[in-house]
Design a protein around this motif. Structure first.
Motif, PDB file in Angstrom:
ATOM      1  N   ILE A 144       0.812  -1.253   0.087  1.00 57.33           N
ATOM      2  CA  ILE A 144       0.092   0.094  -0.214  1.00 57.33           C
ATOM      3  C   ILE A 144       0.961   1.149   0.117  1.00 57.33           C
ATOM      4  N   GLU A 145       0.584   2.157  -0.848  1.00 53.98           N
ATOM      5  CA  GLU A 145       1.460   3.259  -0.955  1.00 53.98           C
ATOM      6  C   GLU A 145       0.339   4.489  -0.611  1.00 53.98           C
ATOM      7  N   ILE A 146       0.911   5.334   0.231  1.00 53.38           N
ATOM      8  CA  ILE A 146       0.221   6.635   0.897  1.00 53.38           C
ATOM      9  C   ILE A 146       0.596   7.694   0.422  1.00 53.38           C
ATOM     10  N   VAL A 147       0.050   8.760  -0.137  1.00 51.35           N
ATOM     11  CA  VAL A 147       0.739  10.102  -0.271  1.00 51.35           C
ATOM     12  C   VAL A 147      -0.116  11.162   0.312  1.00 51.35           C
ATOM     13  N   ARG A 148       0.262  11.906   1.193  1.00 49.66           N
ATOM     14  CA  ARG A 148      -0.641  12.688   1.918  1.00 49.66           C
ATOM     15  C   ARG A 148      -0.722  14.285   1.108  1.00 49.66           C
ATOM     16  N   GLY A 149      -1.736  14.973   1.223  1.00 50.05           N
ATOM     17  CA  GLY A 149      -2.042  16.242   0.747  1.00 50.05           C
ATOM     18  C   GLY A 149      -2.523  16.051  -0.519  1.00 50.05           C
ATOM     19  N   ALA A 150      -2.918  17.453  -1.111  1.00 49.76           N
ATOM     20  CA  ALA A 150      -3.440  17.643  -2.350  1.00 49.76           C
ATOM     21  C   ALA A 150      -2.838  16.896  -3.640  1.00 49.76           C
ATOM     22  N   SER A 151      -3.589  16.118  -4.438  1.00 46.77           N
ATOM     23  CA  SER A 151      -2.496  15.809  -5.435  1.00 46.77           C
ATOM     24  C   SER A 151      -3.626  15.967  -6.814  1.00 46.77           C
ATOM     25  N   SER A 152      -4.452  16.694  -6.772  1.00 43.06           N
ATOM     26  CA  SER A 152      -5.117  17.036  -7.939  1.00 43.06           C
ATOM     27  C   SER A 152      -4.754  17.093  -9.267  1.00 43.06           C
ATOM     28  N   ALA A 153      -3.435  17.583  -9.326  1.00 42.78           N
ATOM     29  CA  ALA A 153      -2.614  17.931 -10.365  1.00 42.78           C
ATOM     30  C   ALA A 153      -2.397  16.890 -11.307  1.00 42.78           C
ATOM     31  N   LEU A 154      -2.155  15.477 -10.809  1.00 46.43           N
ATOM     32  CA  LEU A 154      -1.851  14.400 -11.117  1.00 46.43           C
ATOM     33  C   LEU A 154      -3.288  13.513 -11.261  1.00 46.43           C
ATOM     34  N   TYR A 155      -3.993  13.451 -10.269  1.00 44.50           N
ATOM     35  CA  TYR A 155      -5.132  12.688 -10.288  1.00 44.50           C
ATOM     36  C   TYR A 155      -6.653  13.288 -10.178  1.00 44.50           C
ATOM     37  N   GLY A 156      -6.579  14.624 -10.321  1.00 44.43           N
ATOM     38  CA  GLY A 156      -8.133  15.442 -10.478  1.00 44.43           C
ATOM     39  C   GLY A 156      -8.772  15.323  -9.146  1.00 44.43           C
ATOM     40  N   SER A 157     -10.001  15.353  -9.301  1.00 39.60           N
ATOM     41  CA  SER A 157     -10.839  15.666  -8.232  1.00 39.60           C
ATOM     42  C   SER A 157     -10.799  14.578  -7.074  1.00 39.60           C
ATOM     43  N   ASP A 158     -11.246  14.775  -5.944  1.00 39.88           N
ATOM     44  CA  ASP A 158     -11.032  13.977  -4.617  1.00 39.88           C
ATOM     45  C   ASP A 158      -9.631  13.945  -3.963  1.00 39.88           C
ATOM     46  N   ALA A 159      -8.603  13.939  -4.503  1.00 36.84           N
ATOM     47  CA  ALA A 159      -7.577  14.017  -3.962  1.00 36.84           C
ATOM     48  C   ALA A 159      -6.957  15.399  -3.416  1.00 36.84           C
ATOM     49  N   ILE A 160      -7.790  15.586  -2.356  1.00 34.71           N
ATOM     50  CA  ILE A 160      -7.396  16.961  -1.347  1.00 34.71           C
ATOM     51  C   ILE A 160      -6.800  16.314  -0.213  1.00 34.71           C
ATOM     52  N   ALA A 161      -7.128  15.481   0.533  1.00 33.71           N
ATOM     53  CA  ALA A 161      -6.411  14.948   1.804  1.00 33.71           C
ATOM     54  C   ALA A 161      -5.318  14.186   1.594  1.00 33.71           C
ATOM     55  N   GLY A 162      -5.349  13.471   0.517  1.00 31.57           N
ATOM     56  CA  GLY A 162      -4.186  12.340   0.198  1.00 31.57           C
ATOM     57  C   GLY A 162      -4.711  11.254  -0.938  1.00 31.57           C
ATOM     58  N   VAL A 163      -3.889  10.646  -1.317  1.00 31.98           N
ATOM     59  CA  VAL A 163      -4.279   9.240  -2.070  1.00 31.98           C
ATOM     60  C   VAL A 163      -3.748   7.844  -1.454  1.00 31.98           C
ATOM     61  N   ILE A 164      -4.570   6.762  -1.417  1.00 28.71           N
ATOM     62  CA  ILE A 164      -4.093   5.730  -1.194  1.00 28.71           C
ATOM     63  C   ILE A 164      -4.082   4.694  -2.375  1.00 28.71           C
ATOM     64  N   ASN A 165      -2.989   4.234  -2.878  1.00 28.57           N
ATOM     65  CA  ASN A 165      -3.080   3.252  -3.809  1.00 28.57           C
ATOM     66  C   ASN A 165      -2.726   1.788  -3.513  1.00 28.57           C
ATOM     67  N   ILE A 166      -3.717   0.997  -3.666  1.00 30.97           N
ATOM     68  CA  ILE A 166      -3.465  -0.443  -3.414  1.00 30.97           C
ATOM     69  C   ILE A 166      -3.154  -1.227  -4.489  1.00 30.97           C
ATOM     70  N   ILE A 167      -1.647  -1.646  -4.332  1.00 33.12           N
ATOM     71  CA  ILE A 167      -1.069  -2.501  -5.369  1.00 33.12           C
ATOM     72  C   ILE A 167      -1.341  -4.014  -5.091  1.00 33.12           C
ATOM     73  N   THR A 168      -1.981  -4.526  -5.998  1.00 31.61           N
ATOM     74  CA  THR A 168      -2.452  -5.978  -6.008  1.00 31.61           C
ATOM     75  C   THR A 168      -1.264  -6.876  -6.392  1.00 31.61           C
ATOM     76  N   LYS A 169      -1.546  -8.212  -5.877  1.00 31.26           N
ATOM     77  CA  LYS A 169      -0.276  -9.134  -6.239  1.00 31.26           C
ATOM     78  C   LYS A 169      -0.543  -9.564  -7.534  1.00 31.26           C
ATOM     79  N   LYS A 170       0.666 -10.135  -8.302  1.00 31.60           N
ATOM     80  CA  LYS A 170       0.765 -10.167  -9.800  1.00 31.60           C
ATOM     81  C   LYS A 170       1.495 -11.430  -9.725  1.00 31.60           C
ATOM     82  N   PRO A 171       1.226 -12.526 -10.957  1.00 30.62           N
ATOM     83  CA  PRO A 171       2.058 -13.640 -10.940  1.00 30.62           C
ATOM     84  C   PRO A 171       3.292 -13.521 -11.064  1.00 30.62           C
ATOM     85  N   LYS A 172       4.226 -14.047 -10.327  1.00 30.71           N
ATOM     86  CA  LYS A 172       5.736 -14.091 -10.326  1.00 30.71           C
ATOM     87  C   LYS A 172       6.430 -15.418 -11.250  1.00 30.71           C
ATOM     88  N   GLU A 173       5.524 -16.346 -11.363  1.00 27.70           N
ATOM     89  CA  GLU A 173       6.052 -17.540 -11.929  1.00 27.70           C
ATOM     90  C   GLU A 173       5.143 -17.970 -13.335  1.00 27.70           C
TER      91      GLU A 173
END
Length: 721
Positions: free
Chosen positions: A136-165
């Motif tokens: 899980i990656e967490i970025v605090r603060g406004a990120s509207s320049a990159l992600y648009g509306s809703d990203a005022i308090a911050g962004v939580i990005n859930i990175i899911t598992k990918k096959p490694k084999e």
């Protein structure tokens, strides 16, 4: 200048002075690298960086932390492994808060894509399978320049598992715990030539629990003592998802994916107080999504991504008894409302939200050590709510163009600047910029500063929706078509350094939101007469633009590693203030933002040991605390402190089989918040609970080349050259 603004500036100066003083004291110490800074992150800039080189401060909950903690849900994980978040779960969602701002200001991504699952203004975090999270990656603060509306308090990005084999992977995780808690995850993935398939299933169930039978009502100053309402109701949800990937060539990779989800919350259907603790319907949520897109490599470093997404979220009542429902839409403008009957088993739609999004983005490495990101986005939102929206249906669209440049030509200095042009159907155009600077005076000291603006248009629900809640009486909530868009200015300074095996991070921030949208209690005479006649509320609350609001805070974290032992934690201080117009007294007055707690912290210590035979075992001890949480109505939430322990054992498996067994105790000392129903809780924990889980993984295949890491390595080599 107003006294409040002067006070805010002085507060920010003090915070910045303290932060910089601590950082430069640490800079004189002997330092060495630690492995935790070698994580690859993507959320802060939308491009790949090592965590230690990320221009925008990013907090990472790694796969090892997730395994050691063994959380049952995303709320459990975020609340237990970072001090930035607060939760107060109920039937309407998680009631999440980050940096003093609520769920509406937090952008949640899954592999870089927006989650869609609004429940009464709250995202349903049960859509995220905790057993399928890689990090899980967490970025605090406004990120509207990159992600648009809703990203005022911050962004939580859930990175899911990918096959490694390359081959076949089958995985099963079963977890059972107190109060009938069941968490089931099944995964099947295989790689055949250019095709990769990933199928995941999750099931979550709880019998719920009741911490108190006391409940406040509007008709008595003393609470009733035998309410049937539970603190957390019995609920079940399941999800099935599929992702297909096709590597058309060495340069082009395509994908298609889909998901279906269902959740039911079972509500009390027998009791003495029909208005407060008896319901004739359960709550049901149904989500579906489909997406397609791809990634085109132009060369070893440059690429273009493109995506098309469709999402649907439906919220319904499933009636459990014969029920007559007032249908005011058939007699608008009158006081008499005809009744519409629902039979047992029938479903009554409350809202159907649909969203279509198209995105395209290109990343290009330019001369003079510039990395340029450009792209565009189109989003169409549609809401159907026959009994909750004046005309039954509303829609909205938003378009955007963005550009971002990461400049690293000057040694030890990175400057990242971005700009986004937003266009909305109702609110026109708006520019949102962002600038981040990172200076690295030594290899183990990193100083960062960020200024960014946020922009958020009112949602369809905030504009048009209305609903009723029974909380010690009838509360009427109304939308407001006169709302204005919200804007914000965010400033932060951050420093990170390592001292031997110790990693330290300190961040100070200031976030000011102008025209903030919040629920405000208004006199009943200001609400439409037909709603007052229909619902007879004891209070009416409406979405309104508060004059302005600000949050100020400090986040401090540390981590120490020595052989098989790791310990760490974080502390967050927060202060919020909003200026709100008092309609009763015709003046402005100062209020806190609902849910704010001045102090939050978490701490942990983990130990693991790998034996020569190949087996491994270990344990982790975790604690968290929160001071009092403040609200404008229905009381404040009590402060609390809880502890948790988790132990694991990994026996020796076969060539293709691996096993892991976890067992633990949550809330070791059995703390329970017994605040009566209808008032705010500090925490909904059920007291001391026990759990055990088992993971079995069958892996038949060989290691495959990770194109993501290969591309990242090429980008890093180009930057160094």
């Amino acid at each position: 200048m107003r006294k409040g603004a002067e006070r805010d500036i002085m507060t920010l100066k003090y915070i910045a002075t303290i932060a910089m003083a601590l950082l430069f004291v640490g800079a004189t110490a002997q330092t060495v690298h630690t492995d935790t800074l070698g994580e690859v992150v993507v959320t802060g800039t939308g491009t790949s960086h090592l965590l230690k080189n990320e221009p925008v401060h990013t907090e990472v909950i790694s796969s090892q932390m997730l395994k050691s903690y063994n959380g049952k849900s995303l709320e459990d994980i975020l609340g237990g492994l970072t001090s930035s978040f607060a939760f107060n779960e109920d039937d309407m969602g998680s009631q999440m808060q980050m940096g003093g701002l609520g769920n509406n200001y937090i952008l949640i991504l899954i592999d870089g894509k927006r989650i869609h699952g609004d429940v009464g203004g709250e995202n349903d975090l049960s859509l995220i399978d905790p057993a399928n999270i890689e990090r899980i990656e967490i970025v605090r603060g406004a990120s509207s320049a990159l992600y648009g509306s809703d990203a005022i308090a911050g962004v939580i990005n859930i990175i899911t598992k990918k096959p490694k084999e390359q081959g076949l992977l089958i995985e099963n995780t079963t977890r059972i715990g107190s109060h009938g808690d069941i968490r089931q995850h099944d995964g099947l993935s295989f790689n055949y030539g250019r095709f990769t398939s990933q199928t995941n299933f999750q099931l979550q169930h709880s019998d719920g629990w009741q911490n108190t039978g006391h409940e406040y009502t509007s008709s008595s100053e003393t609470p009733i003592t035998d309410s049937r309402n539970k603190t957390v109701n019995r609920h079940t949800n399941w999800q099935l998802s599929e992702r297909l990937t096709f590597k058309a060539s060495e340069r082009l990779e395509l994908y298609g994916e889909g998901m279906t989800y269902h959740k039911r919350i079972y509500r009390p259907q027998d009791g003495k107080y029909a208005r407060f603790d008896v319901y004739t319907y359960d709550l049901e949520y149904d989500n579906q999504s489909a997406a397609a897109g791809g990634r085109l490599k132009l060369n070893t470093t440059d690429y273009i991504t493109f995506d098309l997404d469709y999402n649907r979220h439906a919220y319904s009542y499933r009636y459990t008894d014969y029920t007559l429902v007032e249908d005011y839409t058939k007699s608008a403008g009158t006081i008499y409302y005809p009744y519409f009957p629902y039979l047992t088993g029938q479903k009554g739609l409350q809202s159907d939200q649909r969203r279509t999004m198209a995105n395209v983005k290109g990343v290009f490495n330019l001369p003079m050590h510039n990395m340029l990101s450009v792209g565009g986005e189109y989003r169409y939102d549609w809401l159907n709510a026959p009994d909750r929206v004046e005309r039954g249906k509303v829609n909205d669209w938003t378009g955007a163009l963005f550009v971002q440049d990461e400049f690293t030509h000057i040694n030890r200095l990175n400057i990242t600047a971005g700009l986004r042009l937003n266009g909305n159907k109702q609110f026109g155009f708006r520019m949102t910029p962002k600038v981040s600077i990172m200076y690295t005076p030594t290899s183990d000291l990193r100083l960062r500063a960020t200024w960014s603006q946020g922009f958020k248009t009112p949602t369809n629900k905030e504009l048009h929706y209305r609903y009723v809640r029974q909380m010690s009486g009838t509360y009427l909530y109304l939308g407001n078509t006169e709302l204005k868009p919200q804007t914000s200015n965010y400033i932060s300074v951050n420093g990170e350094y390592t001292i031997g095996r110790l990693e330290l991070s300190l961040t100070a921030y200031y976030n000011k939101v102008v025209d903030m949208i919040s629920l405000v209690t208004i006199p009943n005479y200001l609400a439409p007469d037909r709603y007052i006649a229909q619902y007879d509320p004891i209070k009416t609350r409406q979405y309104q633009n508060i004059d302005d609001a600000r949050t100020t805070g400090i986040d401090f974290s540390f981590r120490y590693s020595w052989k098989e032992l790791t310990a760490g934690g974080s502390y967050s201080y927060l202060d919020t203030k909003a200026n709100q117009y008092d309609t009763n007294h015709d003046r402005m007055h100062s209020v806190v933002i609902d849910g704010m707690a001045h102090h939050k912290a978490y701490w942990f210590a983990t130990w693991s040991h790998h034996m020569k035979c190949g087996s491994a075992y270990g344990f982790g001890l975790y604690g968290r605390m929160s001071s009092k949480r403040y609200y404008q109505i229905n009381g404040n939430g009590k402060g609390y402190q809880t502890w948790r322990i988790n132990a694991h054992y990994e026996p020796v498996g076969g060539k293709s089989l691996s096993y892991r067994i976890d067992a633990g105790i949550d809330n070791i000392f059995g703390y329970i918040d017994r605040t009566p129903h209808g008032l705010h809780l500090g925490t909904t924990t059920a007291g001391r609970t026990f759990y055990v889980s088992c993971n079995i993984k069958f892996n038949k295949g060989k290691r495959v080349k990770n194109n993501y890491k290969s591309n990242f390595k090429s980008n890093q080599e180009n930057e160094e050259n």
